[in-house]
Design a protein around this motif. Structure first.
Motif, PDB file in Angstrom:
ATOM      1  N   ALA A   1       0.741  -1.222  -0.077  1.00 49.07           N
ATOM      2  CA  ALA A   1       0.002   0.050   0.112  1.00 49.07           C
ATOM      3  C   ALA A   1       0.788   1.361   0.056  1.00 49.07           C
ATOM      4  N   GLY A   2       1.975   1.201   0.523  1.00 46.93           N
ATOM      5  CA  GLY A   2       2.820   2.284   0.621  1.00 46.93           C
ATOM      6  C   GLY A   2       2.521   3.025   2.259  1.00 46.93           C
TER       7      GLY A   2
ATOM      8  N   ILE B   1       0.112   6.531   6.722  1.00 49.47           N
ATOM      9  CA  ILE B   1       0.374   7.799   7.270  1.00 49.47           C
ATOM     10  C   ILE B   1      -0.576   8.957   7.015  1.00 49.47           C
ATOM     11  N   ALA B   2      -0.916   9.163   5.572  1.00 52.93           N
ATOM     12  CA  ALA B   2      -2.063   9.947   5.166  1.00 52.93           C
ATOM     13  C   ALA B   2      -3.519   9.673   6.029  1.00 52.93           C
ATOM     14  N   ARG B   3      -3.920   8.465   5.825  1.00 53.26           N
ATOM     15  CA  ARG B   3      -4.931   7.999   6.843  1.00 53.26           C
ATOM     16  C   ARG B   3      -5.035   8.430   8.309  1.00 53.26           C
ATOM     17  N   ALA B   4      -3.916   8.279   8.865  1.00 54.29           N
ATOM     18  CA  ALA B   4      -3.915   8.367  10.454  1.00 54.29           C
ATOM     19  C   ALA B   4      -3.606   9.812  10.414  1.00 54.29           C
ATOM     20  N   GLY B   5      -3.054  10.591   9.711  1.00 49.32           N
ATOM     21  CA  GLY B   5      -2.707  12.121   9.766  1.00 49.32           C
ATOM     22  C   GLY B   5      -3.682  12.862   9.374  1.00 49.32           C
ATOM     23  N   ASP B   6      -3.610  13.117   8.038  1.00 52.44           N
ATOM     24  CA  ASP B   6      -4.615  13.961   7.245  1.00 52.44           C
ATOM     25  C   ASP B   6      -6.046  13.821   7.497  1.00 52.44           C
ATOM     26  N   ASP B   7      -6.512  12.350   7.221  1.00 55.42           N
ATOM     27  CA  ASP B   7      -7.835  12.153   7.038  1.00 55.42           C
ATOM     28  C   ASP B   7      -8.448  12.153   8.497  1.00 55.42           C
ATOM     29  N   VAL B   8      -7.607  11.936   9.708  1.00 54.64           N
ATOM     30  CA  VAL B   8      -8.175  11.956  11.142  1.00 54.64           C
ATOM     31  C   VAL B   8      -8.169  13.364  11.390  1.00 54.64           C
ATOM     32  N   ALA B   9      -7.164  14.197  11.014  1.00 56.04           N
ATOM     33  CA  ALA B   9      -7.433  15.692  11.271  1.00 56.04           C
ATOM     34  C   ALA B   9      -8.549  16.391  10.406  1.00 56.04           C
TER      35      ALA B   9
ATOM     36  N   LEU C   1       7.312  11.955  -0.638  1.00 58.12           N
ATOM     37  CA  LEU C   1       8.045  12.767   0.435  1.00 58.12           C
ATOM     38  C   LEU C   1       8.638  11.826   1.331  1.00 58.12           C
ATOM     39  N   LEU C   2       7.904  10.763   1.660  1.00 57.12           N
ATOM     40  CA  LEU C   2       8.662   9.810   2.491  1.00 57.12           C
ATOM     41  C   LEU C   2       9.596   9.052   2.054  1.00 57.12           C
ATOM     42  N   ASP C   3       9.484   8.742   0.598  1.00 53.78           N
ATOM     43  CA  ASP C   3      10.613   7.919   0.198  1.00 53.78           C
ATOM     44  C   ASP C   3      11.689   8.760  -0.194  1.00 53.78           C
ATOM     45  N   THR C   4      11.619   9.947  -0.329  1.00 61.56           N
ATOM     46  CA  THR C   4      12.791  10.862  -0.740  1.00 61.56           C
ATOM     47  C   THR C   4      13.365  11.191   0.644  1.00 61.56           C
TER      48      THR C   4
END
Length: 589
Positions: A121-122, A127-135, A209-212
């Motif tokens: 999934a990557g 992280i986007a679900r646990a961060g951006d979506d929750v916010a 961003l994370l990969d970089t």
């Protein structure tokens, strides 16, 4: 290619929300009563003002009436304000509690997902679900919940109030309802897909961003920054395009709402004019009706405006609940599967093993074939048995499949073809070790929360890492990690090996766990790795052949197949590929 985690349906979201309110459902009736009372209080003012207008029109100038109505209006305003505040706070608390429960269950589910599923999934998606979506949901609750709870009651109570003045005012209000319905339906036809795409684009941007950032040193070393920046830029512009499309849908939605307001106001004025002209109504009644309609501007607009926030929040809830509803992983202790097209099963027949000869600490890999891309296997029919207490070193050229075999042995990946039997207690240490942003003690005891300081010191001493504590001013209480005292790569690896001792697993997998140490620290770290293995069942992907020499048995992989297998001395004497590899390594050291 990444395979995002699933999205939940609206029914699944509702089901999980209900599960998150097991202890708060009893608040709902009292909450409804409070909000309904607040809506009823808001109708008092316009009706009282209408009575004042009619009294003045009739020439009634009695001061007591004016003071009485003023007192009633003031009391209604104060009561409505207090009840509205209580309702908003109660509703927000109730649903914030539900969101907190959803967030905790999502993180708990994510921590128990198979690592391979998260990798596919990557991590950016998770992280986007646990961060951006929750916010997003948390930010929407203070706006959406009061609007949904309060506006519906306000509209219903206002409609009743208009009908009390004259049914034709209620008819005029109902007549413009189709305009609002049309605006909402057109909005809902396009908005959900746009918001879902916007969230997916944000997850893609986070992944790049994370990969970089994670591979920053590699990016600099190979001078690949321009290509990484191009990918980040492309992903960022994708977010911008979807965001602009969402804003365009919003603006069109708001324009239709404004048109409905204009037509509603005009309709009420026409109805009032006709009623007053024909003697069926009064100026005060028309004034009250108009004030009630004006009062609806706020709730109706707020309700319809938060449809935007609601759609965005529902898209985020779908992603959050999608993680919670992800199918539970299969039992990792004993599994078998067939591969996709291009990967044929070989040697998957179970070997005849007397159950009395099987130790629960044994590791048995049978007929393992694995591929990351269909048609391009990286392991071909690999079988390997590791007896309890035996250490096996895996060597071979880069790309031979060593790390893949280690990941399958540790349970990180499931083999596409073959069977794996392993103890339930497994520890994996790779060259990529994370130091948590906490004190040294917490970094160690996360593997054994009940460990005492004496046990922690003993583990560090056993792997030759007691000097880490000695150099830190506060010892085990010293903050380390991102915001604390930095640890060298070698110290971080020693920390990871000490964790292994505290966890006391039945099976240890070391995947080039000494690779990050510099040449001056290589010997110390290899000694630490040997101490951590210490009589346990172990599979070691050897970064240096000196590790293979100290293992009980050596397996040489070549192009995903077992090329040679035996003890270090036997393979050297055989004069094969391992012997040549050893001679070349010996000359270079």
């Amino acid at each position: 290619m990444s395979v995002p985690l699933p999205l939940a349906s609206a029914r699944e979201v509702l089901h999980e929300l209900r599960k998150s309110l097991p202890r708060g459902w009893w608040r709902l009736p009292s909450l409804i009563a409070v909000v309904l009372s607040a809506a009823a209080s808001g109708v008092v003012g316009p009706l009282a003002l209408g009575v004042v207008v009619d009294a003045i029109g009739a020439g009634d100038d009695a001061p007591p009436l004016a003071w009485t109505l003023a007192a009633v209006m003031a009391g209604a305003v104060v009561t409505g304000a207090v009840l509205t505040a209580v309702g908003m706070v109660s509703a927000s608390q109730l649903f914030e509690s539900a969101l907190a429960d959803l967030r905790e269950r999502m993180v708990d589910t994510a921590l128990h997902l198979p690592p391979a599923r998260v990798e596919h999934a990557g991590t950016g998606d998770l992280i986007a679900r646990a961060g951006d979506d929750v916010a997003q949901v948390s930010d929407a609750i203070p706006r959406v919940v009061p609007a949904l709870v309060g506006a519906a009651f306000t509209i219903a109570v206002t409609l009743v109030g208009m009908a009390v003045i004259d049914p034709w005012y209620a008819v005029a209000l109902i007549a413009i309802t189709p305009l609002h319905v049309f605006a909402v339906r057109r909005y809902l036809r396009h908005a959900p897909g746009v918001y879902a795409a916007e969230r997916a684009a944000m997850a893609e941007r986070a992944q790049h961003l994370l990969d970089t950032l994670r591979g920053l040193e590699t990016v600099r070393a190979y001078r690949t920054a321009p290509s990484h920046l191009d990918r980040i830029s492309t992903a960022s512009w994708a977010v911008v395009r979807w965001s602009m499309r969402a804003r365009g849908i919003q603006n069109l939605f708001f324009a239709r709402l404004n048109a409905a307001e204009f037509l509603g106001m005009a309709g009420l004025l026409v109805v009032g004019f006709v009623l007053v002209a024909n003697g069926h109504g009064s100026v005060g009644g028309t004034t009250a009706a108009m004030l009630l309609f004006l009062r609806l501007f706020g709730p109706i607009n707020e309700l319809l405006f938060v449809v935007d926030d609601l759609q965005s929040a529902l898209a985020s809830l779908s992603r959050i609940v999608g993680v919670i509803r992800t199918a539970a992983p299969r039992d990792p202790v004993s599994e078998s599967s067939r591969g996709p097209a291009g990967v044929e099963p070989h040697g998957t027949e179970p070997r005849d093993v007397d159950p009395r000869d099987v130790d629960p600490r044994d590791v048995d890999l049978r007929g393992i074939t694995h591929a990351y891309d269909a048609g391009h296997p990286v392991l071909h029919d690999v079988s390997l048995r590791i007896a309890a207490g035996e250490s096996v070193a895996v060597v071979g050229a880069s790309g031979a499949g060593k790390s893949t075999l280690a990941a399958i042995a540790a349970g990180v990946h499931d083999p596409l073809v073959g069977e794996v039997d392993r103890p339930r207690s497994v520890a994996l240490v790779t060259q990529d070790v994370h130091v948590f942003d906490a004190d040294l003690r917490d970094n160690l005891t996360l593997a054994a929360p009940g460990a005492t300081d004496d046990e922690v010191h003993a583990a560090l001493r056993h792997v030759g890492a007691e000097d880490i504590v000695a150099r830190l001013a506060r010892g085990l209480d010293e903050p380390v990690g991102a915001s604390g005292t930095p640890l060298s790569p070698s110290e971080a690896q020693h920390l990871a090996l000490a964790r292994v001792l505290l966890a006391d697993p039945a099976f240890i997998v070391l995947d080039e766990a000494t690779a990050e140490a510099g040449s001056t620290e290589a010997g110390r770290l290899e000694d630490a790795a040997s101490a951590a293995i210490g009589g346990r069942t172990a599979l070691v992907v050897a970064h240096r052949l000196s590790q293979a020499a100290s293992a009980d048995r050596v397996v040489l992989l070549d192009a995903g197949r077992v090329h040679e297998e035996g003890t270090h001395d036997d393979l050297r004497t055989a004069g094969g590929a391992y012997a040549r590899l050893w001679d070349a390594w010996s000359r270079s050291t």
